[in-house]
Design a protein around this motif. Structure first.
Motif, PDB file in Angstrom:
ATOM      1  N   ILE A 139       3.188  -4.405 -18.465  1.00  0.00           N
ATOM      2  CA  ILE A 139       3.860  -3.430 -19.336  1.00  0.00           C
ATOM      3  C   ILE A 139       4.019  -2.089 -18.634  1.00  0.00           C
ATOM      4  O   ILE A 139       5.026  -1.422 -18.816  1.00  0.00           O
ATOM      5  N   LEU A 140       3.051  -1.695 -17.819  1.00  0.00           N
ATOM      6  CA  LEU A 140       3.183  -0.418 -17.104  1.00  0.00           C
ATOM      7  C   LEU A 140       4.381  -0.440 -16.156  1.00  0.00           C
ATOM      8  O   LEU A 140       5.017   0.590 -15.938  1.00  0.00           O
ATOM      9  N   ALA A 141       4.715  -1.605 -15.622  1.00  0.00           N
ATOM     10  CA  ALA A 141       5.887  -1.725 -14.755  1.00  0.00           C
ATOM     11  C   ALA A 141       7.190  -1.518 -15.530  1.00  0.00           C
ATOM     12  O   ALA A 141       8.222  -1.203 -14.935  1.00  0.00           O
ATOM     13  N   ARG A 142       7.157  -1.660 -16.859  1.00  0.00           N
ATOM     14  CA  ARG A 142       8.359  -1.498 -17.696  1.00  0.00           C
ATOM     15  C   ARG A 142       8.515  -0.083 -18.257  1.00  0.00           C
ATOM     16  O   ARG A 142       9.506   0.213 -18.913  1.00  0.00           O
ATOM     17  N   VAL A 143       7.511   0.763 -18.052  1.00  0.00           N
ATOM     18  CA  VAL A 143       7.549   2.114 -18.614  1.00  0.00           C
ATOM     19  C   VAL A 143       8.415   3.004 -17.721  1.00  0.00           C
ATOM     20  O   VAL A 143       8.194   3.063 -16.512  1.00  0.00           O
ATOM     21  N   PRO A 144       9.395   3.702 -18.294  1.00  0.00           N
ATOM     22  CA  PRO A 144      10.263   4.559 -17.477  1.00  0.00           C
ATOM     23  C   PRO A 144       9.486   5.686 -16.788  1.00  0.00           C
ATOM     24  O   PRO A 144       8.508   6.208 -17.337  1.00  0.00           O
ATOM     25  N   ALA A 145       9.927   6.042 -15.590  1.00  0.00           N
ATOM     26  CA  ALA A 145       9.333   7.176 -14.871  1.00  0.00           C
ATOM     27  C   ALA A 145       9.410   8.410 -15.763  1.00  0.00           C
ATOM     28  O   ALA A 145      10.382   8.609 -16.486  1.00  0.00           O
ATOM     29  N   GLY A 146       8.377   9.223 -15.735  1.00  0.00           N
ATOM     30  CA  GLY A 146       8.348  10.437 -16.538  1.00  0.00           C
ATOM     31  C   GLY A 146       7.646  10.272 -17.873  1.00  0.00           C
ATOM     32  O   GLY A 146       7.316  11.256 -18.521  1.00  0.00           O
ATOM     33  N   THR A 147       7.403   9.030 -18.299  1.00  0.00           N
ATOM     34  CA  THR A 147       6.667   8.773 -19.540  1.00  0.00           C
ATOM     35  C   THR A 147       5.175   8.864 -19.236  1.00  0.00           C
ATOM     36  O   THR A 147       4.711   8.280 -18.254  1.00  0.00           O
ATOM     37  N   LEU A 148       4.426   9.597 -20.056  1.00  0.00           N
ATOM     38  CA  LEU A 148       2.986   9.683 -19.849  1.00  0.00           C
ATOM     39  C   LEU A 148       2.337   8.332 -20.102  1.00  0.00           C
ATOM     40  O   LEU A 148       2.499   7.754 -21.172  1.00  0.00           O
ATOM     41  N   THR A 149       1.613   7.833 -19.100  1.00  0.00           N
ATOM     42  CA  THR A 149       0.787   6.637 -19.234  1.00  0.00           C
ATOM     43  C   THR A 149      -0.660   7.089 -19.065  1.00  0.00           C
ATOM     44  O   THR A 149      -0.996   7.787 -18.117  1.00  0.00           O
ATOM     45  N   CYS A 150      -1.503   6.711 -20.010  1.00  0.00           N
ATOM     46  CA  CYS A 150      -2.877   7.213 -20.038  1.00  0.00           C
ATOM     47  C   CYS A 150      -3.830   6.088 -20.416  1.00  0.00           C
ATOM     48  O   CYS A 150      -3.619   5.409 -21.419  1.00  0.00           O
ATOM     49  N   VAL A 151      -4.865   5.886 -19.598  1.00  0.00           N
ATOM     50  CA  VAL A 151      -5.883   4.890 -19.888  1.00  0.00           C
ATOM     51  C   VAL A 151      -6.995   5.555 -20.703  1.00  0.00           C
ATOM     52  O   VAL A 151      -7.370   6.692 -20.426  1.00  0.00           O
ATOM     53  N   LEU A 152      -7.486   4.862 -21.726  1.00  0.00           N
ATOM     54  CA  LEU A 152      -8.554   5.370 -22.592  1.00  0.00           C
ATOM     55  C   LEU A 152      -9.875   4.756 -22.143  1.00  0.00           C
ATOM     56  O   LEU A 152     -10.021   3.525 -22.131  1.00  0.00           O
ATOM     57  N   LEU A 153     -10.822   5.614 -21.763  1.00  0.00           N
ATOM     58  CA  LEU A 153     -12.080   5.163 -21.170  1.00  0.00           C
ATOM     59  C   LEU A 153     -13.258   5.957 -21.706  1.00  0.00           C
ATOM     60  O   LEU A 153     -13.084   6.932 -22.440  1.00  0.00           O
ATOM     61  N   TYR A 154     -14.446   5.561 -21.283  1.00  0.00           N
ATOM     62  CA  TYR A 154     -15.638   6.369 -21.501  1.00  0.00           C
ATOM     63  C   TYR A 154     -15.730   7.355 -20.340  1.00  0.00           C
ATOM     64  O   TYR A 154     -15.224   7.075 -19.243  1.00  0.00           O
ATOM     65  N   PRO A 155     -16.362   8.507 -20.536  1.00  0.00           N
ATOM     66  CA  PRO A 155     -16.385   9.540 -19.486  1.00  0.00           C
ATOM     67  C   PRO A 155     -16.874   9.033 -18.130  1.00  0.00           C
ATOM     68  O   PRO A 155     -16.321   9.402 -17.092  1.00  0.00           O
ATOM     69  N   TRP A 156     -17.884   8.172 -18.112  1.00  0.00           N
ATOM     70  CA  TRP A 156     -18.461   7.706 -16.850  1.00  0.00           C
ATOM     71  C   TRP A 156     -17.593   6.670 -16.140  1.00  0.00           C
ATOM     72  O   TRP A 156     -17.910   6.266 -15.026  1.00  0.00           O
ATOM     73  N   GLU A 157     -16.481   6.252 -16.765  1.00  0.00           N
ATOM     74  CA  GLU A 157     -15.591   5.262 -16.151  1.00  0.00           C
ATOM     75  C   GLU A 157     -14.417   5.912 -15.416  1.00  0.00           C
ATOM     76  O   GLU A 157     -13.583   5.225 -14.839  1.00  0.00           O
ATOM     77  N   ILE A 158     -14.350   7.219 -15.430  1.00  0.00           N
ATOM     78  CA  ILE A 158     -13.281   7.964 -14.751  1.00  0.00           C
ATOM     79  C   ILE A 158     -13.810   8.432 -13.400  1.00  0.00           C
ATOM     80  O   ILE A 158     -14.890   8.997 -13.310  1.00  0.00           O
ATOM     81  N   GLY A 159     -13.021   8.169 -12.353  1.00  0.00           N
ATOM     82  CA  GLY A 159     -13.424   8.565 -11.005  1.00  0.00           C
ATOM     83  C   GLY A 159     -14.234   7.495 -10.296  1.00  0.00           C
ATOM     84  O   GLY A 159     -14.865   7.761  -9.282  1.00  0.00           O
ATOM     85  N   VAL A 160     -14.183   6.264 -10.803  1.00  0.00           N
ATOM     86  CA  VAL A 160     -14.887   5.131 -10.196  1.00  0.00           C
ATOM     87  C   VAL A 160     -13.996   4.555  -9.093  1.00  0.00           C
ATOM     88  O   VAL A 160     -12.785   4.433  -9.261  1.00  0.00           O
ATOM     89  N   SER A 161     -14.590   4.210  -7.971  1.00  0.00           N
ATOM     90  CA  SER A 161     -13.834   3.563  -6.894  1.00  0.00           C
ATOM     91  C   SER A 161     -13.517   2.131  -7.323  1.00  0.00           C
ATOM     92  O   SER A 161     -14.421   1.316  -7.500  1.00  0.00           O
ATOM     93  N   VAL A 162     -12.225   1.848  -7.532  1.00  0.00           N
ATOM     94  CA  VAL A 162     -11.833   0.507  -7.976  1.00  0.00           C
ATOM     95  C   VAL A 162     -11.017  -0.186  -6.883  1.00  0.00           C
ATOM     96  O   VAL A 162     -10.218   0.453  -6.209  1.00  0.00           O
TER      97      VAL A 162
END
Length: 187
Positions: free
Chosen positions: A142-165
């Motif tokens: 679905i993210l591949a179908r979102v037009p450029a310029g549209t805000l895409t935001c993942v909802l996480l717990y604070p400790w899950e942001i900035g993890v090396s994936v």
């Protein structure tokens, strides 16, 4: 066991330790953060998902968006793991795999392209916006179908942001991450 599988297991184990009171409190705080994002405030249409289990709770956010008069698009899982969409009308029905979905008219897989903001689940995100999900590929599609310029935001717990994936060629990056502690944008 691959690096992605081991990391998924670790993140899911941590989520399992939160406890119900903590989940509810974090869900309410997350809703307050997201509802104040400028793009969300301006949006007529927001794509969201119905959280399950120990995912960051989206129930309070769904209520806030609905009360604010936003058209909320919710996913409906297809047999091939792609996502169809339907507008939230206040009712959710049981679906396969323990999911809840809107019972109304299906709008098609391309309906995601009409959302002003796209909020997606995940297990972690790195500081470049590379999101790690559960491995089914539904949200990369679905993210591949979102037009450029549209805000895409993942909802996480604070400790899950900035993890090396670990990143694979099919993985789609997001523009931001939100948690109960705030929002972070990626360039």
């Amino acid at each position: 066991m691959g690096r992605k599988t081991a990391l998924r297991d670790q993140l899911l184990t941590t989520r399992g330790r939160i406890g119900l009171p903590g989940l509810g409190s974090l869900a309410r705080s997350l809703a307050q953060v997201v509802i104040e994002i400028p793009e969300v405030r301006r949006a007529a249409s927001v794509a969201l998902y119905v959280s399950i289990g120990t995912e960051p709770g989206t129930g309070p956010l769904l209520d806030e968006l609905d009360a604010a008069g936003k058209r909320v698009l919710l996913p409906c899982l297809l047999p091939d793991n792609d996502l169809d969409w339907a507008a939230y009308d206040g009712e959710l029905v049981r679906a396969p795999r323990g999911l809840l979905e809107p019972g109304g008219e299906r709008l098609g897989v391309s309906a995601i392209a009409g959302a002003d903001v796209v909020l997606v689940p995940g297990l972690a995100v790195d500081l470049q916006g590379h999101r790690m999900g559960r491995g089914g590929g539904s949200y990369d599609r679905i993210l591949a179908r979102v037009p450029a310029g549209t805000l895409t935001c993942v909802l996480l717990y604070p400790w899950e942001i900035g993890v090396s994936v670990p990143v694979e060629p099919h993985d789609q990056a997001v523009g931001a991450a939100a948690s109960a502690e705030g929002m972070q944008r990626f360039s």
